[in-house]
Write a protein that holds these residues in place. Structure first.
Motif, mmCIF file in Angstrom:
data_model
loop_
_atom_site.group_PDB
_atom_site.id
_atom_site.type_symbol
_atom_site.label_atom_id
_atom_site.label_comp_id
_atom_site.label_asym_id
_atom_site.label_seq_id
_atom_site.Cartn_x
_atom_site.Cartn_y
_atom_site.Cartn_z
ATOM 1 N N TRP A 79 0.826 -1.201 0.000
ATOM 2 C CA TRP A 79 0.000 0.000 0.000
ATOM 3 C C TRP A 79 0.866 1.260 0.000
ATOM 4 C CZ3 TRP A 79 -2.920 3.517 3.437
ATOM 5 C CH2 TRP A 79 -4.051 4.038 2.796
ATOM 6 N N TYR A 80 1.640 1.410 -1.075
ATOM 7 C CA TYR A 80 2.424 2.617 -1.374
ATOM 8 C C TYR A 80 3.645 2.811 -0.473
ATOM 9 C CZ TYR A 80 -1.812 3.331 -3.983
ATOM 10 O OH TYR A 80 -2.885 3.139 -4.812
ATOM 11 N N ASN A 81 4.214 1.729 0.013
ATOM 12 C CA ASN A 81 5.497 1.761 0.711
ATOM 13 C C ASN A 81 6.549 1.646 -0.400
ATOM 14 O OD1 ASN A 81 7.747 1.294 2.383
ATOM 15 N ND2 ASN A 81 6.486 0.225 3.887
ATOM 16 N N ILE A 82 7.295 2.705 -0.633
ATOM 17 C CA ILE A 82 8.152 2.817 -1.815
ATOM 18 C C ILE A 82 9.587 2.406 -1.506
ATOM 19 C CG2 ILE A 82 9.054 4.425 -3.552
ATOM 20 C CD1 ILE A 82 6.377 6.008 -3.086
ATOM 21 N N ILE A 83 10.113 1.494 -2.325
ATOM 22 C CA ILE A 83 11.499 1.044 -2.222
ATOM 23 C C ILE A 83 12.326 1.850 -3.216
ATOM 24 C CG2 ILE A 83 13.073 -0.901 -2.520
ATOM 25 C CD1 ILE A 83 10.607 -2.730 -2.017
ATOM 26 N N ASP A 84 13.432 2.403 -2.766
ATOM 27 C CA ASP A 84 14.328 3.176 -3.630
ATOM 28 C C ASP A 84 15.439 2.255 -4.139
ATOM 29 O OD1 ASP A 84 16.375 4.805 -4.693
ATOM 30 O OD2 ASP A 84 15.735 6.493 -3.448
ATOM 31 N N PRO A 85 15.383 1.832 -5.408
ATOM 32 C CA PRO A 85 16.391 0.912 -5.923
ATOM 33 C C PRO A 85 17.809 1.477 -5.900
ATOM 34 C CG PRO A 85 14.727 1.401 -7.612
ATOM 35 C CD PRO A 85 14.369 2.171 -6.396
ATOM 36 N N ASP A 86 17.954 2.796 -6.055
ATOM 37 C CA ASP A 86 19.297 3.396 -6.006
ATOM 38 C C ASP A 86 19.914 3.244 -4.621
ATOM 39 O OD1 ASP A 86 19.566 4.383 -8.697
ATOM 40 O OD2 ASP A 86 18.090 5.916 -8.197
ATOM 41 N N VAL A 87 19.126 3.461 -3.585
ATOM 42 C CA VAL A 87 19.623 3.320 -2.210
ATOM 43 C C VAL A 87 19.959 1.857 -1.932
ATOM 44 C CG1 VAL A 87 19.025 3.572 0.234
ATOM 45 C CG2 VAL A 87 18.430 5.385 -1.389
ATOM 46 N N VAL A 88 19.102 0.935 -2.383
ATOM 47 C CA VAL A 88 19.377 -0.496 -2.188
ATOM 48 C C VAL A 88 20.666 -0.880 -2.900
ATOM 49 C CG1 VAL A 88 18.544 -2.843 -2.622
ATOM 50 C CG2 VAL A 88 16.937 -1.081 -1.847
ATOM 51 N N SER A 89 20.863 -0.409 -4.117
ATOM 52 C CA SER A 89 22.069 -0.732 -4.867
ATOM 53 C C SER A 89 23.318 -0.219 -4.153
ATOM 54 C CB SER A 89 21.985 -0.146 -6.285
ATOM 55 O OG SER A 89 23.152 -0.441 -7.018
ATOM 56 N N ARG A 90 23.268 1.024 -3.677
ATOM 57 C CA ARG A 90 24.435 1.580 -2.971
ATOM 58 C C ARG A 90 24.705 0.822 -1.664
ATOM 59 N NH1 ARG A 90 22.104 6.430 -4.732
ATOM 60 N NH2 ARG A 90 21.274 6.896 -2.661
ATOM 61 N N ALA A 91 23.665 0.478 -0.934
ATOM 62 C CA ALA A 91 23.842 -0.192 0.366
ATOM 63 C C ALA A 91 24.339 -1.627 0.218
ATOM 64 C CB ALA A 91 22.531 -0.174 1.147
ATOM 65 N N THR A 92 23.921 -2.301 -0.848
ATOM 66 C CA THR A 92 24.314 -3.704 -1.042
ATOM 67 C C THR A 92 25.550 -3.847 -1.920
ATOM 68 O OG1 THR A 92 22.893 -3.959 -2.997
ATOM 69 C CG2 THR A 92 21.921 -4.496 -0.821
ATOM 70 N N GLY A 93 25.847 -2.810 -2.695
ATOM 71 C CA GLY A 93 26.943 -2.904 -3.653
ATOM 72 C C GLY A 93 26.587 -3.751 -4.863
ATOM 73 N N LEU A 94 25.292 -3.985 -5.067
ATOM 74 C CA LEU A 94 24.835 -4.845 -6.157
ATOM 75 C C LEU A 94 23.894 -4.097 -7.092
ATOM 76 C CD1 LEU A 94 23.960 -8.061 -4.122
ATOM 77 C CD2 LEU A 94 25.996 -7.663 -5.524
ATOM 78 N N PRO A 95 23.834 -4.541 -8.346
ATOM 79 C CA PRO A 95 22.811 -3.996 -9.228
ATOM 80 C C PRO A 95 21.430 -4.433 -8.755
ATOM 81 C CG PRO A 95 24.102 -5.687 -10.363
ATOM 82 C CD PRO A 95 24.698 -5.517 -9.008
ATOM 83 N N VAL A 96 20.444 -3.565 -8.969
ATOM 84 C CA VAL A 96 19.062 -3.847 -8.578
ATOM 85 C C VAL A 96 18.192 -3.697 -9.826
ATOM 86 C CG1 VAL A 96 17.112 -3.086 -7.170
ATOM 87 C CG2 VAL A 96 19.434 -3.042 -6.222
#
Length: 189
Positions: A79-96
């Motif tokens: 219900w509109y909880n937004i995931i930021d793929p750029d932040v996930v990529s930077r935090a994990t060091g992986l492509p998202v």
């Protein structure tokens, strides 16, 4: 990323919720050849703003260094909880790579209707940018957003993990696991 490598591993993350306060996240580590070799679980707040942190936490909880990319089944969940793929990529060091399955004109009107005056949520949604259509080898079309990887390479990853239909296997299995975990948790309460 070496696409031909059978040991290429993706962490597929999907969610399941039933109108409750919390939504269940499941993560499945799957090799390109279809072998599943890991699961992780988490929760996000329905209508909350903790989706990005929950995905990062799920990844970190796996304590794996052999994952090559993260696949998300959508980045607007619970219900509109937004995931930021750029932040996930930077935090994990992986492509998202974010995969969605239906074409749409966007969610701005829905967000405004359900969260009037929530400028932060609207800005988070706007930062996601447009989705790119991808015609899979199976003949179906999906829509991608990506971070830390070129769009063409993101498309190759999604195609490599899609056996039939339009849902990449790590996301299909993650969705099943999330649903089962949510149903189990729901029965326990």
């Amino acid at each position: 990323m070496h696409m031909a490598k059978t040991g290429l591993r993706a962490l597929g993350i999907a969610e399941s919720f039933r109108g409750r306060e919390r939504s269940t996240l499941a993560g499945v580590v799957m090799r390109r050849d279809g072998v599943v070799d890991g699961f992780g679980f988490g929760e996000v707040t329905v209508g909350g703003v903790d989706g990005t942190a929950a995905v990062i936490s799920l990844f970190q909880g796996l304590e794996r260094e052999d994952i090559n990319c993260v696949l998300l089944s959508g980045c607007v969940i619970a219900w509109y909880n937004i995931i930021d793929p750029d932040v996930v990529s930077r935090a994990t060091g992986l492509p998202v790579v974010v995969v969605t399955y239906e074409d749409s004109d966007g969610l701005e009107d829905d967000i405004a209707a359900h969260f009037p005056g929530d400028a932060e949520r609207m800005e988070a949604y706007s930062r996601l940018g447009p989705r790119v259509p991808l015609r899979l080898g199976t003949g179906y079309t999906v829509y991608l957003r990506s971070a830390g990887i070129e769009t063409a390479d993101a498309g190759r990853v999604v195609d490599a993990f899609t056996r039939d239909g339009k849902i990449p296997e790590p996301l299909r299995v993650a969705r099943l696991a999330a649903r089962a975990a949510m149903q189990y948790t729901y029965r326990q309460r």
